[in-house]
Every structure is written in C-alpha cells, then in structure tokens.
Design a protein around this motif. Structure first.
Motif, short mmCIF file in Angstrom:
data_model
loop_
_atom_site.label_atom_id
_atom_site.label_comp_id
_atom_site.label_asym_id
_atom_site.label_seq_id
_atom_site.Cartn_x
_atom_site.Cartn_y
_atom_site.Cartn_z
N PHE A 78 11.69 -18.78 11.55
CA PHE A 78 12.06 -20.14 11.94
C PHE A 78 11.93 -20.32 13.46
CE2 PHE A 78 14.93 -23.64 12.95
CZ PHE A 78 14.52 -24.59 12.02
N LEU A 79 12.31 -19.28 14.22
CA LEU A 79 12.18 -19.33 15.67
C LEU A 79 10.72 -19.50 16.09
CD1 LEU A 79 14.65 -16.57 16.91
CD2 LEU A 79 14.63 -18.94 17.65
N ILE A 80 9.83 -18.73 15.45
CA ILE A 80 8.41 -18.80 15.79
C ILE A 80 7.85 -20.18 15.47
CG2 ILE A 80 6.12 -17.91 15.22
CD1 ILE A 80 7.52 -15.19 14.69
N VAL A 81 8.19 -20.71 14.30
CA VAL A 81 7.70 -22.03 13.90
C VAL A 81 8.25 -23.11 14.83
CG1 VAL A 81 7.71 -23.76 12.06
CG2 VAL A 81 7.37 -21.35 11.50
N TYR A 82 9.53 -23.02 15.14
CA TYR A 82 10.15 -24.02 16.02
C TYR A 82 9.52 -23.96 17.41
CZ TYR A 82 13.71 -27.14 17.88
OH TYR A 82 14.35 -28.21 18.44
N PHE A 83 9.29 -22.75 17.90
CA PHE A 83 8.64 -22.60 19.20
C PHE A 83 7.26 -23.24 19.20
CE2 PHE A 83 5.64 -20.28 21.88
CZ PHE A 83 6.22 -20.46 23.12
N PHE A 84 6.49 -23.01 18.14
CA PHE A 84 5.13 -23.54 18.07
C PHE A 84 5.13 -25.07 18.16
CE2 PHE A 84 1.61 -25.31 15.60
CZ PHE A 84 0.53 -24.77 16.29
N TYR A 85 6.05 -25.71 17.47
CA TYR A 85 6.05 -27.18 17.44
C TYR A 85 6.65 -27.81 18.70
CZ TYR A 85 4.41 -27.51 12.65
OH TYR A 85 3.63 -27.45 11.52
N HIS A 86 7.38 -27.02 19.50
CA HIS A 86 8.04 -27.61 20.67
C HIS A 86 7.64 -26.93 21.97
CE1 HIS A 86 10.82 -30.13 18.30
NE2 HIS A 86 10.81 -29.13 17.43
N ARG A 87 6.58 -26.14 21.97
CA ARG A 87 6.24 -25.32 23.12
C ARG A 87 5.91 -26.14 24.37
NH1 ARG A 87 2.15 -25.82 19.62
NH2 ARG A 87 -0.03 -25.95 20.32
N TYR A 88 5.50 -27.39 24.21
CA TYR A 88 5.17 -28.22 25.37
C TYR A 88 6.28 -29.21 25.73
CZ TYR A 88 0.39 -26.44 25.28
OH TYR A 88 -0.70 -25.64 25.34
N ASP A 89 7.46 -29.04 25.17
CA ASP A 89 8.57 -29.95 25.46
C ASP A 89 9.06 -29.78 26.90
OD1 ASP A 89 8.35 -30.75 22.87
OD2 ASP A 89 10.39 -30.19 22.26
N GLY A 90 9.67 -30.84 27.42
CA GLY A 90 10.21 -30.80 28.78
C GLY A 90 9.16 -31.05 29.83
N LEU A 91 9.35 -30.45 30.97
CA LEU A 91 8.41 -30.63 32.08
C LEU A 91 7.25 -29.64 31.98
CD1 LEU A 91 10.81 -31.06 35.14
CD2 LEU A 91 9.58 -32.85 33.91
N ILE A 92 6.05 -30.08 32.33
CA ILE A 92 4.91 -29.18 32.48
C ILE A 92 4.91 -28.72 33.93
CG2 ILE A 92 2.43 -28.91 32.33
CD1 ILE A 92 3.82 -29.24 29.63
N LEU A 93 5.29 -27.48 34.16
CA LEU A 93 5.46 -26.96 35.51
C LEU A 93 4.15 -26.51 36.13
CD1 LEU A 93 8.68 -24.89 34.74
CD2 LEU A 93 8.54 -27.18 35.74
N TRP A 94 3.22 -26.06 35.32
CA TRP A 94 1.88 -25.71 35.79
C TRP A 94 0.90 -25.85 34.62
CZ3 TRP A 94 5.89 -22.05 36.05
CH2 TRP A 94 5.93 -21.15 35.00
N GLN A 95 -0.37 -25.97 34.95
CA GLN A 95 -1.40 -26.15 33.93
C GLN A 95 -2.67 -25.43 34.39
OE1 GLN A 95 -2.84 -26.28 30.96
NE2 GLN A 95 -1.53 -28.05 30.56
N PHE A 96 -2.89 -24.22 33.83
CA PHE A 96 -4.04 -23.39 34.21
C PHE A 96 -5.03 -23.21 33.07
CE2 PHE A 96 -0.61 -21.27 36.94
CZ PHE A 96 -0.88 -22.10 38.03
#
Length: 237
Positions: free
Chosen positions: A65-83
């Motif tokens: 459940f942790l892995i699935v939840y992480f996958f769906y919310h991995r871009y939540d919040g602020l994008i601090l960098w983009q490489f």
C-alpha cells in the motif's frame, strides 16, 4: 493581506498526502520493528514458521500500500528541482536504482526460509554482501531514496525519503541491539568483523572482498528483477 498570502504560499506544499504518508510510514515502522522485537516470544508461542508467515502477512500489505500510495502522490507538494531533461541525470538515477536492488535483496538468499517452507533461521555469517556492509538493506534503501528523490524532486518525495532513511538508521541500532542480546559474543565477533559504512571493513583490513561469493544463481534472479522493474517503469510512464 500580503503576510497572510505569503504564509499560505509557504505552507502550500504540505498537502494531505504528506500527512497520510507520514502516518503510513509510522504504522509500518511500528509493526515492522515491533514484530521483530517480539520474534523470540512469538516463535515460542506459535512456532518459527507460523511467526514468519504472520510477520509477512502483517507487513507485506502495508508495504504494498505504501508503494502504491507513493506512486500516485510522488509529485505532490512543491517541485523543488527538475532534472529529468538531463540525460546524465537519467543514467545516474537508473544506475543507482539498479545498484540499490543488489543491496536490498536478502543477503542470505535462503528463499525457502523467507517463504517459511524451510524453518527460518538467523544467519550470523560474514560473507558475500555482508563483507561490504553489515546492513545491506539499509544501504539499498538509502541509495533508492537518493535516486528517486533526485529524479522526482518533490517535497512529498523528499519527506518520504527522509523518513525512510531515518527509520532504517533506527533499524540498524534496533537490529544490532536485538542480535547482541540474543547471541552475545557470537554476534559481537561478527559485528567487529563487519561495518555499517559500505566497504569500510574491507578498506581497513577487517574483511577481504571475495568476488566468487557473488557468483550465485540468486544474483541472476536479482538482475532479472532489475530488468523487470525497468520494463514496468517504461510501461507506467
């Protein structure tokens, strides 16, 4: 009004998903370390195999459940960098992710014990990956967190990685404490001959790296698993 808007902007990264992930990681940490601490007591009550099955049945669903939840919310919040547009970063991330699985994979490779087909045992050996690091799963998790945080760059991923690394650092102390309490001098000797920092025991002469110990069929499985993960990532994206 300006101060209020500024405060709201600064806290915009703290989405509900951050708090939910924090709670999920705390639940997993309590159950994982708690059941590990109760292992001796539990095995005496219901047997070694049944306790291993119980341990897996409790922790595996939470982990999935942790892995699935992480996958769906991995871009939540602020994008601090983009490489992600840099090829070099992409190569580094893939290499680090692949290396992490060689540490994350169980060091004993006793798959029948993991599945509780054979009676699970504690192996105080000092060979293979344990010559490199006494806690390979911690190292693998840290490498995985670094790679994915570098690639994603969101506040959600940064928070998740920091909590996972913190928990695994605690698990180092907790695991060593339990093993020393159970096995005494036998574990202290194994501890003295190994290191937490990767390759440190080899560099200071306590260990010798024997590459033939890594020539095992299980590593073919690890390599195949890495290829499977790579293919799944491409399909998901």
């Amino acid at each position: 009004m300006w101060i209020g808007y500024r405060d709201m902007e600064l806290t915009a990264w703290l989405t509900t998903s951050h708090l939910i992930m924090l709670g999920l990681l705390l639940v997993f940490s309590v159950f994982h370390s708690g059941l590990a601490a109760l292992r001796t007591w539990g095995e005496a009550k219901i047997g070694v195999r049944f306790y291993r099955i119980f341990f897996v049945l409790v922790n595996l669903p939470i982990a999935i459940f942790l892995i699935v939840y992480f996958f769906y919310h991995r871009y939540d919040g602020l994008i601090l960098w983009q490489f992600q547009e840099f090829l070099a970063v992409k190569v580094v991330v893939w290499l680090l992710s692949a290396i992490s699985f060689f540490f994350l994979y169980p060091s004993t490779f006793n798959l029948l014990e993991i599945a509780a087909i054979n009676e699970p045992k504690v192996h105080l050996h000092k060979t293979g990956i344990l010559r490199v690091c006494r806690h390979p799963q911690m190292v693998g998790q840290v490498i995985w967190c670094i790679a994915h945080t570098l690639w994603i760059g969101s506040s959600f991923t940064v928070m998740t990685s920091l909590i996972l690394i913190t928990y695994h650092l605690f698990a180092i102390w907790h695991g060593d404490y339990r093993l020393e309490k159970l096995y005494g001098e036998q574990f202290i000797y194994a501890k003295q001959r190994t290191s937490i920092v990767p390759f440190l025991a080899i560099l200071d002469g306590r260990q010798t790296l024997l590459l033939n110990e890594f020539l095992r069929p299980a590593y073919v499985g690890v390599f195949g698993f890495i290829l499977l993960i790579w293919f799944c990532h491409l399909q998901l994206f």
